[in-house]
Design a protein around this motif. Structure first.
Motif, PDB file in Angstrom:
ATOM      1  N   GLY A 168     -13.919  10.784-100.091  1.00 24.61           N
ATOM      2  CA  GLY A 168     -13.831  10.968-101.614  1.00 24.61           C
ATOM      3  C   GLY A 168     -12.906  10.120-102.398  1.00 24.61           C
ATOM      4  O   GLY A 168     -13.299   9.569-103.427  1.00 24.61           O
ATOM      5  N   ALA A 169     -11.890  10.270-101.902  1.00 21.89           N
ATOM      6  CA  ALA A 169     -10.732   9.148-102.536  1.00 21.89           C
ATOM      7  C   ALA A 169     -11.155   7.585-102.439  1.00 21.89           C
ATOM      8  O   ALA A 169     -10.944   7.061-103.454  1.00 21.89           O
ATOM      9  N   ILE A 170     -11.546   7.411-101.395  1.00 18.63           N
ATOM     10  CA  ILE A 170     -12.027   5.797-101.392  1.00 18.63           C
ATOM     11  C   ILE A 170     -13.248   5.656-102.352  1.00 18.63           C
ATOM     12  O   ILE A 170     -13.173   4.516-102.984  1.00 18.63           O
ATOM     13  N   LYS A 171     -14.067   6.508-102.321  1.00 19.58           N
ATOM     14  CA  LYS A 171     -15.296   6.252-103.307  1.00 19.58           C
ATOM     15  C   LYS A 171     -14.760   6.187-104.817  1.00 19.58           C
ATOM     16  O   LYS A 171     -15.279   5.389-105.541  1.00 19.58           O
ATOM     17  N   ARG A 172     -13.875   7.224-105.189  1.00 19.74           N
ATOM     18  CA  ARG A 172     -13.270   7.115-106.572  1.00 19.74           C
ATOM     19  C   ARG A 172     -12.605   5.908-106.642  1.00 19.74           C
ATOM     20  O   ARG A 172     -12.622   5.286-107.849  1.00 19.74           O
ATOM     21  N   ARG A 173     -11.718   5.702-106.086  1.00 21.70           N
ATOM     22  CA  ARG A 173     -10.427   4.696-105.988  1.00 21.70           C
ATOM     23  C   ARG A 173     -10.814   3.087-105.849  1.00 21.70           C
ATOM     24  O   ARG A 173     -10.273   2.318-106.468  1.00 21.70           O
ATOM     25  N   ILE A 174     -11.743   2.898-105.141  1.00 22.46           N
ATOM     26  CA  ILE A 174     -12.044   1.796-104.263  1.00 22.46           C
ATOM     27  C   ILE A 174     -13.649   1.411-104.667  1.00 22.46           C
ATOM     28  O   ILE A 174     -13.726   0.152-105.196  1.00 22.46           O
ATOM     29  N   LEU A 175     -14.321   2.150-104.507  1.00 24.90           N
ATOM     30  CA  LEU A 175     -15.744   1.847-104.696  1.00 24.90           C
ATOM     31  C   LEU A 175     -16.658   1.872-105.926  1.00 24.90           C
ATOM     32  O   LEU A 175     -17.569   1.069-106.335  1.00 24.90           O
ATOM     33  N   ALA A 176     -15.905   2.977-106.823  1.00 24.47           N
ATOM     34  CA  ALA A 176     -16.464   3.153-107.902  1.00 24.47           C
ATOM     35  C   ALA A 176     -16.418   1.836-109.094  1.00 24.47           C
ATOM     36  O   ALA A 176     -17.529   1.664-109.349  1.00 24.47           O
ATOM     37  N   PRO A 177     -15.464   1.209-108.971  1.00 19.97           N
ATOM     38  CA  PRO A 177     -15.370   0.096-109.962  1.00 19.97           C
ATOM     39  C   PRO A 177     -16.576  -1.042-109.470  1.00 19.97           C
ATOM     40  O   PRO A 177     -17.211  -1.606-110.309  1.00 19.97           O
ATOM     41  N   ALA A 178     -16.492  -1.322-108.020  1.00 22.43           N
ATOM     42  CA  ALA A 178     -17.713  -2.008-107.612  1.00 22.43           C
ATOM     43  C   ALA A 178     -19.024  -1.534-108.136  1.00 22.43           C
ATOM     44  O   ALA A 178     -20.080  -2.281-108.400  1.00 22.43           O
ATOM     45  N   ALA A 179     -19.531  -0.301-107.853  1.00 21.00           N
ATOM     46  CA  ALA A 179     -20.498   0.264-108.377  1.00 21.00           C
ATOM     47  C   ALA A 179     -20.818   0.103-110.030  1.00 21.00           C
ATOM     48  O   ALA A 179     -22.074  -0.155-110.340  1.00 21.00           O
ATOM     49  N   ARG A 180     -19.978   0.162-110.597  1.00 26.32           N
ATOM     50  CA  ARG A 180     -20.096   0.149-112.246  1.00 26.32           C
ATOM     51  C   ARG A 180     -20.261  -1.294-112.247  1.00 26.32           C
ATOM     52  O   ARG A 180     -21.236  -1.609-113.138  1.00 26.32           O
ATOM     53  N   ALA A 181     -19.714  -2.307-111.813  1.00 24.01           N
ATOM     54  CA  ALA A 181     -19.800  -3.894-111.827  1.00 24.01           C
ATOM     55  C   ALA A 181     -21.458  -3.908-111.483  1.00 24.01           C
ATOM     56  O   ALA A 181     -22.078  -4.571-112.401  1.00 24.01           O
ATOM     57  N   ILE A 182     -21.806  -3.442-110.378  1.00 24.93           N
ATOM     58  CA  ILE A 182     -23.116  -3.769-110.115  1.00 24.93           C
ATOM     59  C   ILE A 182     -24.332  -3.073-111.207  1.00 24.93           C
ATOM     60  O   ILE A 182     -25.253  -3.459-111.442  1.00 24.93           O
ATOM     61  N   ALA A 183     -23.976  -1.886-111.339  1.00 23.29           N
ATOM     62  CA  ALA A 183     -24.716  -0.975-112.651  1.00 23.29           C
ATOM     63  C   ALA A 183     -24.894  -2.107-113.935  1.00 23.29           C
ATOM     64  O   ALA A 183     -25.715  -1.815-114.465  1.00 23.29           O
ATOM     65  N   LEU A 184     -23.805  -2.660-114.169  1.00 26.16           N
ATOM     66  CA  LEU A 184     -24.061  -3.310-115.288  1.00 26.16           C
ATOM     67  C   LEU A 184     -24.528  -4.810-115.382  1.00 26.16           C
ATOM     68  O   LEU A 184     -24.628  -5.541-116.264  1.00 26.16           O
ATOM     69  N   GLY A 185     -24.719  -5.259-113.963  1.00 22.03           N
ATOM     70  CA  GLY A 185     -25.208  -6.783-113.701  1.00 22.03           C
ATOM     71  C   GLY A 185     -26.625  -6.850-114.240  1.00 22.03           C
ATOM     72  O   GLY A 185     -27.654  -5.707-114.168  1.00 22.03           O
ATOM     73  N   SER A 186     -27.188  -7.795-114.344  1.00 20.89           N
ATOM     74  CA  SER A 186     -28.493  -7.956-115.000  1.00 20.89           C
ATOM     75  C   SER A 186     -29.577  -7.854-113.453  1.00 20.89           C
ATOM     76  O   SER A 186     -29.363  -8.089-112.167  1.00 20.89           O
TER      77      SER A 186
END
Length: 548
Positions: free
Chosen positions: A216-234
């Motif tokens: 849960g900590a890894i997902k919130r602190r490390i993986l979430a920014p990458a997921a948001r970047a992908i969600a914003l990608g074309s």
């Protein structure tokens, strides 16, 4: 580290050609196992002497190696399930890693001596049995445990090999006591059996809690920014070309046209990287899913600006947050190896020296991981995340394999060496030396079991209970290692197999994807492991007593 297919043929049927597409691997593993059995049998006869009962010795060798084979098919497969399921290691790579680290752990840290009476579950000293009866009890325990492990493995159920061998000893010993009138159920230390029952709940619970908190900590602190970047990608891709697009639709269309054929030519590793990114945090209610909805009203320029911010945050997380995580993991795994894997080597390391070694290890891993993270900035954030956690998971898998070879091989080699000592000396010794030849032979049998019968357990652990990716697999393995270490220090009655299963379920809870239906037969298998092995051991000892 590349995934050959979604499951790397871990459960794919062989349909073409003699022995299928992995014919050379099958033949190689088979010939290696056969050569080991022959060489070890010859050595055993020279070790025990020429006046030994040849048939009894051959049976003891067969039962012992068969037990080690099934430990490999269940326990070792269980340990590598997360790595293979995550795509970090293929089945063949897992075999190579197991061959190196399982055998190394067995040979280097497998223990110089082993108690002939395993686990203190049964009071054999009070039976006043003769050496032959004792040897038959140990042989029956080996076969009883091995047969049950094989059945569980064929069903894909990861169970405790320690509980299996304990059950085998209990069944064979109690049956011998009842038949000879030297003992009965009063011989069993029921308090120890009660601790095993406690472990059915305590082990997966502790593993699940640790994994839930860590992932849960890894997902919130490390993986979430990458997921948001992908969600914003074309088009849902993490593509660096997005940053170079201007605001004209024609250019965006050209970028997409360029991207499609490139995606078709992606390597399997890159495809796994995109699969990892898609599963990072896009679950309903997660930051990625919420961002997809929120970004629907953004202009392309606003979306592009927001994505740059998230990409920067994602790379910052890899560079600043992963290194201390890796350093902490290295310290925990090193402590587990020293405490659980090297305690029989005879290394006398002072507390101060041990602390200094761990500090130096932590600093070295921190620096190396930081440098590695910076080098990955040229990769897309999805691929960088996948590669970073893949390498971290490889190291946890290697540490687990070494520790497993050093410890759990005793479940097969302990009773066997006790029999070997009886056949050599004609008496029951308090302790028996463990020959290096036996450690090597049993280590090879472990690896052979992993290759030939371990695929169903790997499928259960790696994909059946929940979907695995390098980040979640690393979290599960590290959480399990932490609980194993703490339980050893505190003396808690736990099972490493049950802990890892709990850790995998903890990951599934975080991702809202735990397969509780599959857990039902696995939990039932845990409960019946001891009585099932005891029943088979009891039947075998009656047959052996009739034969000898």
């Amino acid at each position: 580290m590349a995934r050959t297919s979604a499951q790397d043929s871990t459960d794919a049927p062989v349909t073409k050609g003699f022995l299928g597409p992995d014919r050379n691997w099958h033949l190689g593993a088979g010939l290696m196992t056969l050569a080991t059995v022959v060489a070890f049998t010859i050595w055993a006869f020279t070790h025990t002497g020429t006046d030994v009962n040849a048939f009894l010795l051959i049976l003891a060798i067969a039962f012992g190696l068969f037990m080690a084979f099934n430990i490999g098919g269940n326990d070792v497969a269980n340990s590598f399930g997360t790595s293979v399921g995550a795509g970090t290691l293929t089945m063949k790579q897992a075999l190579v890693v197991a061959a190196v680290f399982e055998v190394s752990g067995a040979v280097l840290a497998g223990g110089s001596v082993t108690e002939t009476v395993r686990s203190g579950i049964v009071d054999l000293e009070g039976m006043a049995i003769d050496p032959l009866a004792f040897a038959l009890i140990m042989m029956s325990a080996l076969l009883g445990a091995a047969v049950w492990l094989l059945l569980a493995t064929r069903m894909g159920w990861p169970v405790s090999t320690t509980h299996a061998i304990i059950g085998g000893i209990v069944g064979a010993a109690v049956t011998t006591g009842l038949v000879t009138g030297t003992g009965g159920f009063a011989m069993v230390h029921w308090g120890e059996i009660g601790k095993i029952a406690v472990s059915w709940i305590l082990s997966p619970l502790l593993g699940g809690i640790a994994s839930f908190l860590l992932f849960g900590a890894i997902k919130r602190r490390i993986l979430a920014p990458a997921a948001r970047a992908i969600a914003l990608g074309s088009r849902g891709y993490d593509d660096a070309e997005d940053d170079d697009d201007d605001d004209e639709d024609d250019d965006a269309d050209e970028s997409w046209q360029r991207h499609v054929p490139a995606s078709e030519r992606m390597t399997e590793l890159q495809q796994s990287a995109f699969a990892e990114s898609a599963a990072l945090d896009l679950t309903p209610g997660g930051p990625g899913a919420e961002l997809i909805e929120a970004s629907a009203d953004l202009t392309k320029k606003e979306r592009k600006a927001a994505r740059k911010v998230e990409r920067k945050a994602a790379y910052h997380a890899l560079e600043k947050r992963v290194p201390p995580l890796a350093a902490g993991a290295a310290v925990l795994l090193a402590a587990m190896l020293v405490f659980k894997g090297l305690d029989n080597v005879g290394l006398n390391i002072s507390v101060g020296g041990g602390v200094l070694m761990l500090v130096m290890l932590a600093l070295g891993v921190w620096m190396a991981t930081t440098i590695f993270a910076r080098a990955l900035k040229k990769q897309s954030i999805s691929r960088a995340t996948f590669i970073m956690f893949s390498w971290m998971q490889v190291f946890t898998a290697c540490a687990f394999a070494f520790s497993h070879g050093a410890n759990d091989i005793a479940n097969a080699i302990g009773p066997f060496v006790a029999v070997l000592d009886v056949l050599k000396t004609g008496q029951i010794g308090a302790e028996a030396a463990v020959p290096t030849a036996a450690l090597i032979a049993f280590g090879v049998a472990l690896v052979s079991g992993l290759w030939f019968v371990g695929r169903k357990v790997i499928h259960t652990v790696g994909t059946g209970l929940t979907a695995m990716h390098p980040s979640s697999g690393f979290a599960a393995e590290l959480a399990a290692a932490t609980i194993v270490l703490l339980a050893s220090v505190l003396g808690l009655p736990v099972s490493s197999t049950h802990i890892l299963i709990g850790a995998v379920l903890g990951v599934g809870v975080v991702n809202h994807a735990a397969n509780w239906r599959l857990m039902r037969p696995i939990f039932l298998a845990w409960i019946i492991t001891l009585p099932a092995a005891a029943g088979i051991g009891a039947a075998v000892v009656l047959v052996l007593r009739a034969m000898f």
